[in-house]
Design a protein around this motif. Structure first.
Motif, mmCIF file in Angstrom:
data_model
loop_
_atom_site.group_PDB
_atom_site.id
_atom_site.type_symbol
_atom_site.label_atom_id
_atom_site.label_comp_id
_atom_site.label_asym_id
_atom_site.label_seq_id
_atom_site.Cartn_x
_atom_site.Cartn_y
_atom_site.Cartn_z
ATOM 1 N N PRO A 156 0.670 -1.071 -0.038
ATOM 2 C CA PRO A 156 0.053 -0.045 -0.062
ATOM 3 C C PRO A 156 0.929 1.102 0.134
ATOM 4 C CG PRO A 156 -0.704 -1.625 1.614
ATOM 5 C CD PRO A 156 0.651 -2.139 1.299
ATOM 6 N N LEU A 157 0.392 2.062 -0.661
ATOM 7 C CA LEU A 157 0.909 3.620 -0.794
ATOM 8 C C LEU A 157 0.775 4.325 0.733
ATOM 9 C CD1 LEU A 157 0.145 4.822 -4.300
ATOM 10 C CD2 LEU A 157 2.351 3.993 -3.630
ATOM 11 N N PRO A 158 1.889 4.917 1.239
ATOM 12 C CA PRO A 158 1.812 5.638 2.552
ATOM 13 C C PRO A 158 0.543 6.554 2.566
ATOM 14 C CG PRO A 158 3.854 6.135 1.705
ATOM 15 C CD PRO A 158 3.294 4.923 0.737
ATOM 16 N N HIS A 159 0.134 7.100 3.740
ATOM 17 C CA HIS A 159 -0.668 8.270 3.850
ATOM 18 C C HIS A 159 0.237 9.179 4.258
ATOM 19 C CE1 HIS A 159 -4.421 6.079 2.554
ATOM 20 N NE2 HIS A 159 -4.125 4.990 3.443
ATOM 21 N N THR A 160 1.034 9.683 3.675
ATOM 22 C CA THR A 160 1.900 10.716 3.804
ATOM 23 C C THR A 160 2.044 11.716 2.532
ATOM 24 O OG1 THR A 160 3.795 9.672 2.775
ATOM 25 C CG2 THR A 160 3.481 9.345 5.294
ATOM 26 N N LYS A 161 2.488 12.875 2.818
ATOM 27 C CA LYS A 161 2.451 13.852 1.792
ATOM 28 C C LYS A 161 3.302 13.333 0.548
ATOM 29 C CE LYS A 161 4.684 18.475 0.748
ATOM 30 N NZ LYS A 161 5.470 19.581 1.223
ATOM 31 N N ASP A 176 -4.275 -2.141 3.471
ATOM 32 C CA ASP A 176 -3.865 -3.041 4.342
ATOM 33 C C ASP A 176 -4.941 -4.425 4.457
ATOM 34 O OD1 ASP A 176 -2.052 -1.412 5.499
ATOM 35 O OD2 ASP A 176 -3.462 -0.517 7.001
ATOM 36 N N LYS A 177 -5.818 -4.297 3.578
ATOM 37 C CA LYS A 177 -6.818 -5.615 3.627
ATOM 38 C C LYS A 177 -6.586 -6.284 2.076
ATOM 39 C CE LYS A 177 -10.550 -3.486 6.217
ATOM 40 N NZ LYS A 177 -12.018 -3.005 6.305
ATOM 41 N N THR A 178 -5.682 -5.667 1.358
ATOM 42 C CA THR A 178 -5.393 -6.312 0.070
ATOM 43 C C THR A 178 -5.018 -7.815 0.370
ATOM 44 O OG1 THR A 178 -4.939 -4.459 -0.800
ATOM 45 C CG2 THR A 178 -3.966 -6.200 -2.013
ATOM 46 N N THR A 179 -5.342 -8.821 -0.461
ATOM 47 C CA THR A 179 -4.948 -9.986 -0.117
ATOM 48 C C THR A 179 -3.621 -10.554 -0.513
ATOM 49 O OG1 THR A 179 -7.299 -10.741 -0.073
ATOM 50 C CG2 THR A 179 -5.503 -12.767 -0.518
ATOM 51 N N THR A 180 -2.854 -11.086 0.194
ATOM 52 C CA THR A 180 -1.539 -11.950 -0.408
ATOM 53 C C THR A 180 -1.628 -13.108 -0.107
ATOM 54 O OG1 THR A 180 -0.008 -10.097 -0.259
ATOM 55 C CG2 THR A 180 0.846 -12.055 -0.251
ATOM 56 N N ASP A 181 -1.207 -14.292 -1.002
ATOM 57 C CA ASP A 181 -1.568 -15.652 -1.039
ATOM 58 C C ASP A 181 -0.443 -16.210 -0.087
ATOM 59 O OD1 ASP A 181 -2.319 -18.328 -1.196
ATOM 60 O OD2 ASP A 181 -2.059 -18.142 -3.592
ATOM 61 N N PHE A 182 -0.585 -15.984 1.208
ATOM 62 C CA PHE A 182 0.445 -16.611 2.221
ATOM 63 C C PHE A 182 0.180 -18.007 2.434
ATOM 64 C CE2 PHE A 182 0.854 -12.017 3.539
ATOM 65 C CZ PHE A 182 2.170 -11.847 3.484
ATOM 66 N N GLU A 183 -0.842 -18.607 2.208
ATOM 67 C CA GLU A 183 -1.252 -20.036 2.256
ATOM 68 C C GLU A 183 -0.168 -20.677 1.124
ATOM 69 O OE1 GLU A 183 -4.750 -23.244 1.982
ATOM 70 O OE2 GLU A 183 -4.961 -21.216 1.145
ATOM 71 N N GLN A 184 -0.131 -20.245 -0.076
ATOM 72 C CA GLN A 184 0.822 -20.875 -1.014
ATOM 73 C C GLN A 184 2.335 -20.478 -0.681
ATOM 74 O OE1 GLN A 184 1.629 -20.594 -5.901
ATOM 75 N NE2 GLN A 184 0.245 -18.888 -5.163
#
Length: 538
Positions: free
Chosen positions: A254-259, A325-333
């Motif tokens: 995710p892109l940071p919520h900064t300037k 932060d809710k974007t899925t990454t396939d950690f099971e694989q």
């Protein structure tokens, strides 16, 4: 309007699990490992063997040329004695549609298929291979098509024919239905069984091999040639092969919520708008060109390639913009890969390891080297290898965790070797095999050395992490343009550690003429990088 859409990662995972009835009671009851298979060809114990590698092949004929068919013929000529074919993904362009399996896969590879002498009689979900064909899914194998564009594409087909435009993107009425066409073509599509009796008989007929991880599918060339899952492993000649689905762990951070993050979001949105305008300009320019003119035909080919690149870059931008932060990454694989690599190192009869998947972690192709997805896959593979290295410890005896990593996605052939990255992906051999049929790409102008930025306290430091030792892709301009389409023959020799001799095979189109060429073979060793002669030879 965008030509394609990419389903969310959680949808890809869920749909593919449904299609193989992932860990449902009938499979769990039988102790079936749905990520493993055994190739039953009577030669899987041989210490010396060869195999072929192709990738990004799934395009049809354009302008009378069919690069994929030329590469397939080269495979037939040079593939004598090869035991199987690895495919690094993107089996069908542009959107993985079942409508295009006949012309973009079955016909080009008809000699590899039972009944291939009459390819029109072969249904894509009933293919049986004479020689094991072992793919992983590419991004295009998951793509879908907006309904309105499918209608538009068909409605304007007479107009496209009238203009004789070569910008035909292999688009029909629909897309892949979230990877369904790929699953029905290559996976053991257990969802098709209507009752438990049929499913039980199928499992008891085809999942009969006994392994240390349970019963598993038996792959029988000429009889039953389905794969157990979208990611899987098999052992051949003492080498463990791991096939991955990188489409489910390629999400950017995710892109940071900064300037700085907000500024970068604005830059990405502006770039996306600029690309949309460029796309419209390309479509307008293509209508003014005459495909019967050699010079115009070359321009049309360039415009088609640019149009596809724009969509790829746009999708990469969108993945960055929507990542959170809710974007899925396939950690099971990824966890599965970690565990299986560790088990492989603790298995005495295993002498080497090959991993193959679609998205390249390291590449210098002009459109892929700096994409957010490239870095995401690099970090995920690095994360796995670090954990394996920590567990394996001295057992590796200074050998790399993996002997060879193969990928596609970038439309070229490239051999890279990482240096000291500071992680367990140091000093590894990476081969990108993505130039087997679709529009080829050039190498980036920045050169063959790949740099990566690391944080050192408060500072950011740029460090060289990899060298490109060989690059084969589009080169030259205008009528002097050369398109060297490629595949690989890899010969594996007995011994521990194993030796891999890589033989690049080239079918080149230049000035409307085809010629078959070979690059000098090179040996992949787990020591210092090998010097490679990159000149073409007969």
């Amino acid at each position: 309007m965008e030509f394609v859409s990419d389903p969310p990662i959680d949808v890809k995972i869920r749909k593919m699990k449904e299609r193989v009835r992932w860990q449902e009671p009938p499979l769990v009851k039988r102790g079936i490992d749905q990520t493993r298979m055994v190739i039953q060809d009577g030669a899987a114990e041989d210490g010396e063997f060869s195999f072929l590698v192709i990738g990004d092949s799934g395009s049809g004929a354009h302008g009378g040329d069919n690069p994929q068919r030329r590469v397939a013929q080269l495979m037939l000529q040079q593939g004598g004695g090869c035991r199987f074919v690895l495919h690094t993904g993107d089996v069908i362009y542009l959107v993985g549609s079942s409508e295009y399996y006949l012309q973009n896969f079955i016909q080009p590879y008809q000699e590899f298929l039972v009944g291939g002498e009459d390819p029109k009689r072969i249904d894509s979900d009933r293919m049986i291979f004479k020689l094991p064909f072992l793919p992983v899914p590419g991004n295009h194998d998951y793509y879908d098509l907006p309904i309105v564009y499918g209608v538009l594409a068909q409605a304007t087909w007479p107009l496209r024919r009238l203009l004789r435009s070569k910008i035909d993107l292999d688009i029909g009425w629909h897309g892949s239905f979230q990877g369904k066409a790929y699953a029905k073509a290559f996976l053991d599509y257990l969802l098709a069984f209507n009752n438990e009796g049929e499913l039980s008989r199928h499992l008891d007929s085809h999942y009969t091999a006994s392994t240390d991880t349970g019963r598993c599918l038996v792959y029988q060339p000429g009889r039953f040639t389905k794969l157990p899952n979208r990611y899987y492993t098999f052992r051949y000649g003492g080498i463990d092969f791991f096939a991955l689905d990188s489409n489910t762990f390629n999400a950017p951070a995710p892109l940071p919520h900064t300037k700085e993050g907000d500024n970068y979001r604005r830059e990405l949105n502006q770039l996306k708008n600029d690309l949309e305008r460029e796309k419209l300009e390309i479509l307008e320019a293509s209508a003014k060109l005459n495909p019967d003119s050699p010079e115009d035909a070359e321009q049309l080919d360039d415009l088609r390639a640019k149009l596809e690149q724009i969509d790829e870059v746009t999708i990469d931008i969108e993945k960055q913009l929507v990542a959170n932060d809710k974007t899925t990454t396939d950690f099971e694989q990824l966890e599965w890969l970690r565990q299986r690599l560790i088990e492989s190192w603790h298995t005495k009869e295993v002498r080497g390891r090959v991993v193959y998947f679609h998205h390249p972690p390291y590449v210098t192709e002009a459109t892929k080297w700096h994409q957010a997805q490239t870095l995401a896959v690099r970090h995920r593979i690095r994360w796995v290898l670090d954990k394996v290295a920590k567990d394996v410890g001295n057992l590796a005896q200074d050998r790399p965790i993996v002997d060879l990593l193969l990928s596609g996605h970038a439309h070229c052939l490239e051999y890279l070797r990482t240096g000291n990255t500071g992680y367990a992906d140091s000093n590894l051999n990476w081969i990108v095999c993505g130039g087997s049929g679709h529009s080829l790409r050039r190498q980036r102008t920045e050169g063959p050395e790949l740099m990566e930025t690391f944080r050192d306290g408060e500072k950011q430091v740029s460090v060289k992490v990899a060298d490109s030792l060989l690059f084969v892709g589009r080169n030259g301009q205008g009528l002097q343009k050369r398109r060297p389409y490629s595949c690989l023959r890899i010969d594996v020799f007995d011994g521990c550690p194993p030796k891999f001799v890589v033989r690049p095979l080239i079918a080149e189109l230049s000035q409307r003429k085809w010629s078959d060429r070979q690059l000098d073979p090179f040996t992949v060793l787990n020591a210092e990088a090998n010097p490679i002669r990159s000149g073409l030879t007969q």
